[in-house]
Design a protein around this motif. Structure first.
Motif, PDB file in Angstrom:
ATOM      1  N   UNK A 184       0.861  -1.173   0.000  1.00 19.47           N
ATOM      2  CA  UNK A 184       0.000   0.000   0.000  1.00 19.47           C
ATOM      3  C   UNK A 184       0.904   1.232   0.000  1.00 19.47           C
ATOM      4  N   UNK A 185       0.808   2.019  -1.051  1.00 22.27           N
ATOM      5  CA  UNK A 185       1.683   3.185  -1.191  1.00 22.27           C
ATOM      6  C   UNK A 185       1.096   4.430  -0.544  1.00 22.27           C
ATOM      7  N   UNK A 186      -0.214   4.611  -0.652  1.00 21.36           N
ATOM      8  CA  UNK A 186      -0.876   5.759  -0.033  1.00 21.36           C
ATOM      9  C   UNK A 186      -2.234   5.313   0.496  1.00 21.36           C
ATOM     10  N   UNK A 187      -2.791   6.068   1.398  1.00 19.40           N
ATOM     11  CA  UNK A 187      -4.139   5.791   1.896  1.00 19.40           C
ATOM     12  C   UNK A 187      -4.199   4.792   3.024  1.00 19.40           C
ATOM     13  N   UNK A 188      -3.068   4.380   3.589  1.00 25.16           N
ATOM     14  CA  UNK A 188      -3.075   3.399   4.676  1.00 25.16           C
ATOM     15  C   UNK A 188      -3.928   3.877   5.847  1.00 25.16           C
ATOM     16  N   UNK A 189      -4.049   5.197   6.031  1.00 28.61           N
ATOM     17  CA  UNK A 189      -4.819   5.750   7.149  1.00 28.61           C
ATOM     18  C   UNK A 189      -6.315   5.455   7.027  1.00 28.61           C
ATOM     19  N   UNK A 190      -6.774   5.000   5.860  1.00 25.44           N
ATOM     20  CA  UNK A 190      -8.191   4.672   5.676  1.00 25.44           C
ATOM     21  C   UNK A 190      -8.554   3.316   6.281  1.00 25.44           C
ATOM     22  N   UNK A 191      -7.566   2.479   6.528  1.00 21.95           N
ATOM     23  CA  UNK A 191      -7.774   1.134   7.068  1.00 21.95           C
ATOM     24  C   UNK A 191      -7.595   1.188   8.581  1.00 21.95           C
TER      25      UNK A 191
END
Length: 160
Positions: A35-42
């Protein structure tokens, strides 16, 4: 020696606006390169962790702990340990879906009274007065997940 049969294609069912779309995949969707970006959504969390202690843990006039918030849905964790909710509550903004994940509580409402036990849930419609009380099946810690939903809810659980 013969090659073993290749893996059959994987199926993924994607729900878009209530319609299921079935995709045939070459590989498992979790087998990615990272996961390169958006990990904060999980988000993964354990509601039994002590850091998720709402102010209503041992005082009836405390409030549940808000975990997720949006305009149409709010998700709270509520923990009751020692006191009855000695006041009545009427939510005029949201329907309340209450899911018992530990213990049991008696829910008194204008529409009737029910003992809510582990694995059970109730829907308290918007505008209905209610309160929770300890009961003989209550534990030292009774844990609930509360969904506050602004939009109209239609029960479809009996549709087969």
């Amino acid at each position: 020696m013969a090659n073993p049969d290749p893996k059959p294609p994987l199926r993924e069912v994607v729900t878009i606006d209530g319609t299921n779309v079935t995709l045939q995949m070459k590989s498992n969707p979790i087998e990615n390169l990272g996961v390169l970006t958006g990990q904060e959504l999980f988000h993964y969390l354990n509601i039994f962790d002590d850091k998720f202690q709402p102010s209503n843990y041992n005082k009836a006039d405390g409030t549940p702990l808000r975990l997720f918030d949006s305009k149409s849905v709010k998700i709270d964790v509520s923990k009751r340990s020692k006191e009855d909710m000695g006041f009545w509550h009427r939510n005029v903004d949201n329907h309340e879906v209450i899911i018992c994940v530990r213990g049991a509580l008696r829910w008194e409402t204008e529409m009737g009274t029910v003992i809510l036990r582990e694995g059970e849930m109730i829907l308290i419609p918007k505008g209905i007065s209610h309160r929770s009380m300890l009961c003989e099946d209550s534990l030292e810690e009774n844990v609930l997940i509360e969904l506050k939903i602004a939009e109209k809810l239609n029960y479809v659980g009996d549709n087969k």
